[in-house]
Design a protein around this motif. Structure first.
Motif, PDB file in Angstrom:
ATOM      1  N   ARG A 198       1.016  -1.166  -0.133  1.00  0.00           N
ATOM      2  CA  ARG A 198      -0.035   0.026   0.126  1.00  0.00           C
ATOM      3  C   ARG A 198       0.916   1.214  -0.018  1.00  0.00           C
ATOM      4  O   ARG A 198       1.775   1.415   0.811  1.00  0.00           O
ATOM      5  CB  ARG A 198      -0.914  -0.016   1.338  1.00  0.00           C
ATOM      6  N   CYS A 199       0.474   2.079  -0.869  1.00  0.00           N
ATOM      7  CA  CYS A 199       1.248   3.374  -1.089  1.00  0.00           C
ATOM      8  C   CYS A 199       1.086   4.249   0.233  1.00  0.00           C
ATOM      9  O   CYS A 199       0.007   4.173   0.750  1.00  0.00           O
ATOM     10  CB  CYS A 199       0.974   4.162  -2.235  1.00  0.00           C
ATOM     11  N   ARG A 200       2.229   4.964   0.811  1.00  0.00           N
ATOM     12  CA  ARG A 200       2.177   5.707   2.019  1.00  0.00           C
ATOM     13  C   ARG A 200       1.182   6.964   1.460  1.00  0.00           C
ATOM     14  O   ARG A 200       0.548   7.576   2.376  1.00  0.00           O
ATOM     15  CB  ARG A 200       3.213   6.051   2.455  1.00  0.00           C
ATOM     16  N   SER A 201       1.372   7.571   0.319  1.00  0.00           N
ATOM     17  CA  SER A 201       0.735   8.668   0.105  1.00  0.00           C
ATOM     18  C   SER A 201      -0.680   8.662  -0.509  1.00  0.00           C
ATOM     19  O   SER A 201      -1.459   9.453   0.077  1.00  0.00           O
ATOM     20  CB  SER A 201       1.486   9.519  -1.092  1.00  0.00           C
ATOM     21  N   CYS A 202      -0.873   7.920  -1.542  1.00  0.00           N
ATOM     22  CA  CYS A 202      -2.341   7.471  -2.001  1.00  0.00           C
ATOM     23  C   CYS A 202      -2.995   6.532  -1.411  1.00  0.00           C
ATOM     24  O   CYS A 202      -4.458   6.452  -1.592  1.00  0.00           O
ATOM     25  CB  CYS A 202      -2.425   7.300  -3.571  1.00  0.00           C
ATOM     26  N   GLY A 203      -2.323   5.605  -0.716  1.00  0.00           N
ATOM     27  CA  GLY A 203      -3.399   4.697   0.034  1.00  0.00           C
ATOM     28  C   GLY A 203      -3.721   3.476  -1.016  1.00  0.00           C
ATOM     29  O   GLY A 203      -4.495   2.613  -0.492  1.00  0.00           O
ATOM     30  N   ILE A 204      -3.259   3.343  -2.240  1.00  0.00           N
ATOM     31  CA  ILE A 204      -3.711   2.197  -3.110  1.00  0.00           C
ATOM     32  C   ILE A 204      -2.964   1.285  -3.052  1.00  0.00           C
ATOM     33  O   ILE A 204      -1.509   1.485  -3.124  1.00  0.00           O
ATOM     34  CB  ILE A 204      -3.853   3.017  -4.541  1.00  0.00           C
ATOM     35  N   LYS A 205      -3.326  -0.102  -3.128  1.00  0.00           N
ATOM     36  CA  LYS A 205      -2.483  -1.270  -3.181  1.00  0.00           C
ATOM     37  C   LYS A 205      -1.968  -1.286  -4.329  1.00  0.00           C
ATOM     38  O   LYS A 205      -2.725  -1.408  -5.589  1.00  0.00           O
ATOM     39  CB  LYS A 205      -3.177  -2.465  -2.609  1.00  0.00           C
ATOM     40  N   LYS A 206      -0.570  -1.483  -4.755  1.00  0.00           N
ATOM     41  CA  LYS A 206      -0.125  -1.565  -6.275  1.00  0.00           C
ATOM     42  C   LYS A 206       1.024  -2.746  -6.080  1.00  0.00           C
ATOM     43  O   LYS A 206       1.580  -3.082  -4.973  1.00  0.00           O
ATOM     44  CB  LYS A 206       0.535  -0.519  -6.229  1.00  0.00           C
ATOM     45  N   ASP A 207       1.245  -3.331  -6.984  1.00  0.00           N
ATOM     46  CA  ASP A 207       2.441  -4.278  -7.448  1.00  0.00           C
ATOM     47  C   ASP A 207       3.621  -3.849  -6.797  1.00  0.00           C
ATOM     48  O   ASP A 207       4.234  -2.825  -7.199  1.00  0.00           O
ATOM     49  CB  ASP A 207       2.408  -4.813  -8.784  1.00  0.00           C
ATOM     50  N   LEU A 208       4.291  -4.670  -5.975  1.00  0.00           N
ATOM     51  CA  LEU A 208       5.543  -4.322  -5.328  1.00  0.00           C
ATOM     52  C   LEU A 208       6.766  -3.973  -6.513  1.00  0.00           C
ATOM     53  O   LEU A 208       7.591  -3.046  -6.438  1.00  0.00           O
ATOM     54  CB  LEU A 208       6.107  -5.234  -4.278  1.00  0.00           C
ATOM     55  N   SER A 209       7.054  -4.956  -7.506  1.00  0.00           N
ATOM     56  CA  SER A 209       8.200  -4.959  -8.215  1.00  0.00           C
ATOM     57  C   SER A 209       7.996  -3.849  -9.419  1.00  0.00           C
ATOM     58  O   SER A 209       8.918  -3.659 -10.008  1.00  0.00           O
ATOM     59  CB  SER A 209       8.420  -6.429  -8.808  1.00  0.00           C
ATOM     60  N   THR A 210       6.780  -3.782  -9.738  1.00  0.00           N
ATOM     61  CA  THR A 210       6.628  -2.901 -11.076  1.00  0.00           C
ATOM     62  C   THR A 210       6.165  -1.449 -10.743  1.00  0.00           C
ATOM     63  O   THR A 210       6.462  -0.550 -11.285  1.00  0.00           O
ATOM     64  CB  THR A 210       5.578  -3.341 -11.989  1.00  0.00           C
ATOM     65  N   ASP A 211       5.601  -1.262  -9.605  1.00  0.00           N
ATOM     66  CA  ASP A 211       5.004  -0.017  -9.208  1.00  0.00           C
ATOM     67  C   ASP A 211       5.721   0.846  -7.974  1.00  0.00           C
ATOM     68  O   ASP A 211       5.248   2.070  -7.519  1.00  0.00           O
ATOM     69  CB  ASP A 211       3.535   0.127  -8.796  1.00  0.00           C
ATOM     70  N   CYS A 224       3.302   8.660  -7.191  1.00  0.00           N
ATOM     71  CA  CYS A 224       3.253   9.616  -6.136  1.00  0.00           C
ATOM     72  C   CYS A 224       4.751  10.258  -5.937  1.00  0.00           C
ATOM     73  O   CYS A 224       4.884  11.396  -5.494  1.00  0.00           O
ATOM     74  CB  CYS A 224       2.723   8.877  -4.995  1.00  0.00           C
ATOM     75  N   THR A 225       5.788   9.576  -6.207  1.00  0.00           N
ATOM     76  CA  THR A 225       7.107  10.094  -5.946  1.00  0.00           C
ATOM     77  C   THR A 225       7.325  11.294  -7.339  1.00  0.00           C
ATOM     78  O   THR A 225       8.007  12.137  -6.962  1.00  0.00           O
ATOM     79  CB  THR A 225       8.210   8.950  -6.195  1.00  0.00           C
ATOM     80  N   LYS A 226       7.001  10.893  -8.344  1.00  0.00           N
ATOM     81  CA  LYS A 226       6.843  11.827  -9.414  1.00  0.00           C
ATOM     82  C   LYS A 226       6.344  12.997  -9.282  1.00  0.00           C
ATOM     83  O   LYS A 226       6.800  14.205  -9.359  1.00  0.00           O
ATOM     84  CB  LYS A 226       6.487  11.193 -10.760  1.00  0.00           C
ATOM     85  N   LYS A 227       5.156  13.006  -8.598  1.00  0.00           N
ATOM     86  CA  LYS A 227       4.447  14.175  -8.436  1.00  0.00           C
ATOM     87  C   LYS A 227       4.992  15.066  -7.280  1.00  0.00           C
ATOM     88  O   LYS A 227       5.034  16.209  -7.398  1.00  0.00           O
ATOM     89  CB  LYS A 227       2.838  14.015  -7.767  1.00  0.00           C
ATOM     90  N   ARG A 228       5.297  14.357  -6.201  1.00  0.00           N
ATOM     91  CA  ARG A 228       6.168  14.942  -4.967  1.00  0.00           C
ATOM     92  C   ARG A 228       7.343  15.849  -5.609  1.00  0.00           C
ATOM     93  O   ARG A 228       7.670  17.100  -5.243  1.00  0.00           O
ATOM     94  CB  ARG A 228       6.508  14.178  -4.005  1.00  0.00           C
ATOM     95  N   VAL A 229       8.152  15.095  -6.346  1.00  0.00           N
ATOM     96  CA  VAL A 229       9.639  15.589  -6.862  1.00  0.00           C
ATOM     97  C   VAL A 229       9.057  16.847  -7.768  1.00  0.00           C
ATOM     98  O   VAL A 229       9.910  17.964  -7.642  1.00  0.00           O
ATOM     99  CB  VAL A 229      10.382  14.648  -7.815  1.00  0.00           C
ATOM    100  N   ILE A 230       8.124  16.702  -8.809  1.00  0.00           N
ATOM    101  CA  ILE A 230       7.933  17.997  -9.477  1.00  0.00           C
ATOM    102  C   ILE A 230       7.140  18.997  -8.761  1.00  0.00           C
ATOM    103  O   ILE A 230       7.845  20.146  -9.124  1.00  0.00           O
ATOM    104  CB  ILE A 230       6.756  17.537 -10.533  1.00  0.00           C
ATOM    105  N   LEU A 231       6.404  18.936  -7.807  1.00  0.00           N
ATOM    106  CA  LEU A 231       6.024  19.998  -7.054  1.00  0.00           C
ATOM    107  C   LEU A 231       6.915  20.548  -6.108  1.00  0.00           C
ATOM    108  O   LEU A 231       7.028  21.715  -5.955  1.00  0.00           O
ATOM    109  CB  LEU A 231       4.804  19.542  -6.251  1.00  0.00           C
ATOM    110  N   SER A 232       7.837  20.010  -5.683  1.00  0.00           N
ATOM    111  CA  SER A 232       8.924  20.428  -4.818  1.00  0.00           C
ATOM    112  C   SER A 232       9.876  21.307  -5.700  1.00  0.00           C
ATOM    113  O   SER A 232      10.348  22.067  -5.280  1.00  0.00           O
ATOM    114  CB  SER A 232       9.423  19.246  -4.037  1.00  0.00           C
ATOM    115  N   ARG A 233      10.026  20.716  -6.873  1.00  0.00           N
ATOM    116  CA  ARG A 233      11.017  21.514  -7.822  1.00  0.00           C
ATOM    117  C   ARG A 233      10.368  22.731  -8.226  1.00  0.00           C
ATOM    118  O   ARG A 233      11.054  23.732  -8.511  1.00  0.00           O
ATOM    119  CB  ARG A 233      11.270  20.728  -9.141  1.00  0.00           C
ATOM    120  N   MET A 234       9.131  22.957  -8.539  1.00  0.00           N
ATOM    121  CA  MET A 234       8.616  24.071  -8.862  1.00  0.00           C
ATOM    122  C   MET A 234       8.539  25.044  -7.937  1.00  0.00           C
ATOM    123  O   MET A 234       8.467  26.313  -8.251  1.00  0.00           O
ATOM    124  CB  MET A 234       6.983  23.657  -9.198  1.00  0.00           C
ATOM    125  N   THR A 235       8.347  24.703  -6.627  1.00  0.00           N
ATOM    126  CA  THR A 235       8.016  25.745  -5.451  1.00  0.00           C
ATOM    127  C   THR A 235       9.694  26.291  -4.970  1.00  0.00           C
ATOM    128  O   THR A 235       9.772  27.263  -4.686  1.00  0.00           O
ATOM    129  CB  THR A 235       7.615  25.045  -4.339  1.00  0.00           C
TER     130      THR A 235
END
Length: 75
Positions: A18-31, A52-63
């Protein structure tokens, strides 16, 4: 019945997390990103999914951009 027939390697390894940010269960090796080298164990993968990692990095770089309020110098 053999003990080896009942349990396979897939039963011992987790396949989903389960992703810590969005809370959705995803495949461990691919997601999820692998953050530690070596044997592929459960602790080798991050707790935040790739999206979620990509979103976090993009938002932090923009600010934190250096030239976000750059204006032409008034000489």
């Amino acid at each position: 019945m053999d003990f080896e027939e009942e349990f396979e390697l897939e039963h011992l390894l987790f396949k989903e997390r389960r992703c810590r940010s969005c809370g959705i269960k995803k495949d461990l090796s691919t997601d999820f990103y692998k953050i530690r080298k070596g044997r592929p164990t459960v602790s080798s993968y991050s707790y935040e999914c790739k999206e979620c990692t990509k979103k976090r990095v993009i938002l932090s770089r923009m600010t934190t951009a250096i030239f976000d309020r750059w204006e032409y110098p008034d000489w």
